[in-house]
Design a protein around this motif. Sequence first.
Motif, PDB file in Angstrom:
ATOM      1  N   ASP A   1      -7.805 -22.051   3.915  1.00  0.00           N
ATOM      2  CA  ASP A   1      -7.980 -21.233   2.713  1.00  0.00           C
ATOM      3  C   ASP A   1      -7.400 -21.963   1.507  1.00  0.00           C
ATOM      4  O   ASP A   1      -6.261 -22.426   1.539  1.00  0.00           O
ATOM      5  N   PRO A   2      -8.167 -22.040   0.428  1.00  0.00           N
ATOM      6  CA  PRO A   2      -7.628 -22.672  -0.778  1.00  0.00           C
ATOM      7  C   PRO A   2      -6.622 -21.741  -1.463  1.00  0.00           C
ATOM      8  O   PRO A   2      -6.719 -20.516  -1.339  1.00  0.00           O
ATOM      9  N   PRO A   3      -5.651 -22.309  -2.181  1.00  0.00           N
ATOM     10  CA  PRO A   3      -4.730 -21.458  -2.930  1.00  0.00           C
ATOM     11  C   PRO A   3      -5.479 -20.713  -4.037  1.00  0.00           C
ATOM     12  O   PRO A   3      -6.483 -21.196  -4.557  1.00  0.00           O
ATOM     13  N   LYS A   4      -4.976 -19.521  -4.393  1.00  0.00           N
ATOM     14  CA  LYS A   4      -5.615 -18.705  -5.431  1.00  0.00           C
ATOM     15  C   LYS A   4      -4.560 -18.195  -6.403  1.00  0.00           C
ATOM     16  O   LYS A   4      -3.523 -17.673  -5.996  1.00  0.00           O
ATOM     17  N   ILE A   5      -4.854 -18.331  -7.697  1.00  0.00           N
ATOM     18  CA  ILE A   5      -3.976 -17.776  -8.730  1.00  0.00           C
ATOM     19  C   ILE A   5      -4.323 -16.300  -8.866  1.00  0.00           C
ATOM     20  O   ILE A   5      -5.489 -15.941  -9.056  1.00  0.00           O
ATOM     21  N   THR A   6      -3.314 -15.421  -8.767  1.00  0.00           N
ATOM     22  CA  THR A   6      -3.562 -13.979  -8.821  1.00  0.00           C
ATOM     23  C   THR A   6      -2.942 -13.293 -10.043  1.00  0.00           C
ATOM     24  O   THR A   6      -3.416 -12.241 -10.451  1.00  0.00           O
TER      25      THR A   6
ATOM     26  N   GLY B   1       6.823 -13.321 -22.775  1.00  0.00           N
ATOM     27  CA  GLY B   1       7.438 -12.061 -23.181  1.00  0.00           C
ATOM     28  C   GLY B   1       7.842 -11.194 -22.004  1.00  0.00           C
ATOM     29  O   GLY B   1       8.248 -10.052 -22.174  1.00  0.00           O
ATOM     30  N   GLY B   2       7.711 -11.722 -20.786  1.00  0.00           N
ATOM     31  CA  GLY B   2       8.102 -10.981 -19.605  1.00  0.00           C
ATOM     32  C   GLY B   2       6.966 -10.216 -18.947  1.00  0.00           C
ATOM     33  O   GLY B   2       7.143  -9.620 -17.889  1.00  0.00           O
ATOM     34  N   GLU B   3       5.791 -10.217 -19.559  1.00  0.00           N
ATOM     35  CA  GLU B   3       4.657  -9.486 -18.986  1.00  0.00           C
ATOM     36  C   GLU B   3       4.060 -10.264 -17.806  1.00  0.00           C
ATOM     37  O   GLU B   3       4.093 -11.481 -17.765  1.00  0.00           O
ATOM     38  N   ILE B   4       3.548  -9.517 -16.850  1.00  0.00           N
ATOM     39  CA  ILE B   4       2.844 -10.089 -15.698  1.00  0.00           C
ATOM     40  C   ILE B   4       1.452  -9.474 -15.683  1.00  0.00           C
ATOM     41  O   ILE B   4       1.302  -8.257 -15.582  1.00  0.00           O
ATOM     42  N   VAL B   5       0.453 -10.332 -15.815  1.00  0.00           N
ATOM     43  CA  VAL B   5      -0.924  -9.861 -15.934  1.00  0.00           C
ATOM     44  C   VAL B   5      -1.690 -10.187 -14.647  1.00  0.00           C
ATOM     45  O   VAL B   5      -1.860 -11.374 -14.317  1.00  0.00           O
ATOM     46  N   PRO B   6      -2.142  -9.162 -13.924  1.00  0.00           N
ATOM     47  CA  PRO B   6      -2.959  -9.455 -12.731  1.00  0.00           C
ATOM     48  C   PRO B   6      -4.358  -9.876 -13.148  1.00  0.00           C
ATOM     49  O   PRO B   6      -4.926  -9.317 -14.105  1.00  0.00           O
ATOM     50  N   LEU B   7      -4.918 -10.839 -12.455  1.00  0.00           N
ATOM     51  CA  LEU B   7      -6.275 -11.284 -12.760  1.00  0.00           C
ATOM     52  C   LEU B   7      -7.271 -10.378 -12.040  1.00  0.00           C
ATOM     53  O   LEU B   7      -7.041  -9.955 -10.906  1.00  0.00           O
ATOM     54  N   LEU B   8      -8.380 -10.064 -12.691  1.00  0.00           N
ATOM     55  CA  LEU B   8      -9.410  -9.249 -12.064  1.00  0.00           C
ATOM     56  C   LEU B   8     -10.005  -9.954 -10.852  1.00  0.00           C
ATOM     57  O   LEU B   8     -10.306  -9.330  -9.844  1.00  0.00           O
ATOM     58  N   GLN B   9     -10.187 -11.249 -10.983  1.00  0.00           N
ATOM     59  CA  GLN B   9     -10.688 -12.073  -9.883  1.00  0.00           C
ATOM     60  C   GLN B   9      -9.719 -13.258  -9.736  1.00  0.00           C
ATOM     61  O   GLN B   9      -9.415 -13.916 -10.730  1.00  0.00           O
ATOM     62  N   PRO B  10      -9.229 -13.529  -8.546  1.00  0.00           N
ATOM     63  CA  PRO B  10      -8.351 -14.691  -8.370  1.00  0.00           C
ATOM     64  C   PRO B  10      -9.080 -15.980  -8.751  1.00  0.00           C
ATOM     65  O   PRO B  10     -10.294 -16.078  -8.624  1.00  0.00           O
ATOM     66  N   ILE B  11      -8.322 -16.929  -9.217  1.00  0.00           N
ATOM     67  CA  ILE B  11      -8.858 -18.249  -9.543  1.00  0.00           C
ATOM     68  C   ILE B  11      -8.560 -19.164  -8.364  1.00  0.00           C
ATOM     69  O   ILE B  11      -7.408 -19.400  -8.020  1.00  0.00           O
ATOM     70  N   VAL B  12      -9.600 -19.680  -7.760  1.00  0.00           N
ATOM     71  CA  VAL B  12      -9.451 -20.571  -6.608  1.00  0.00           C
ATOM     72  C   VAL B  12      -9.147 -21.972  -7.115  1.00  0.00           C
ATOM     73  O   VAL B  12      -9.835 -22.492  -7.993  1.00  0.00           O
ATOM     74  N   LEU B  13      -8.118 -22.570  -6.555  1.00  0.00           N
ATOM     75  CA  LEU B  13      -7.764 -23.946  -6.943  1.00  0.00           C
ATOM     76  C   LEU B  13      -8.593 -24.941  -6.172  1.00  0.00           C
ATOM     77  O   LEU B  13      -9.006 -24.758  -5.090  1.00  0.00           O
TER      78      LEU B  13
END
Length: 103
Positions: free
Chosen positions: A80-85, A91-103
Motif C-alpha cells: 500500500d502506498p502512503p497517503k496524506i490524510t 495556526g494550530g488547525e488540522i484540516v482533513p482532506l476529502l480524498q487522501p493524496i497517494v504518494l
Amino acid sequence: DKLITRLETLQRQQEKLMKNLGNVVDSTREKIPRLHFLSDDELLSALTNADSVATAKHVTTSCFPNILDITVEPRMDEKDPPKITHIHGTGGEIVPLLQPIVL
C-alpha cells in the motif's frame, strides 16, 4: 591517449545529462510554479523519492509556508502506498482532506 579520449567522452556525457536534468527541473516548475521554492537538488530529490513520507513533508512545508506538517496514514501492508490524510496549519488547525493524496 585512450584515457584522455575516454575522459573527454565522459565529460560530454555528463554535460548532456546535466542539461537534460535542467530541462526536467524547468519543465516541472513550469507545470507547478510552487516548486520554485525548492532548490534544484531538492526538486530532483523529490522527483526521485516521490513516495517518501519525509520528502512529501519537506516539499509541502517548503512550498506552502502556512503548512506546518502533514498526517500520513500508516501503511497496512508494504504494498500500500502512503497517503496524506490531514494538513496541519501554522495556526494550530488540522484540516482533513476529502480524498487522501497517494504518494
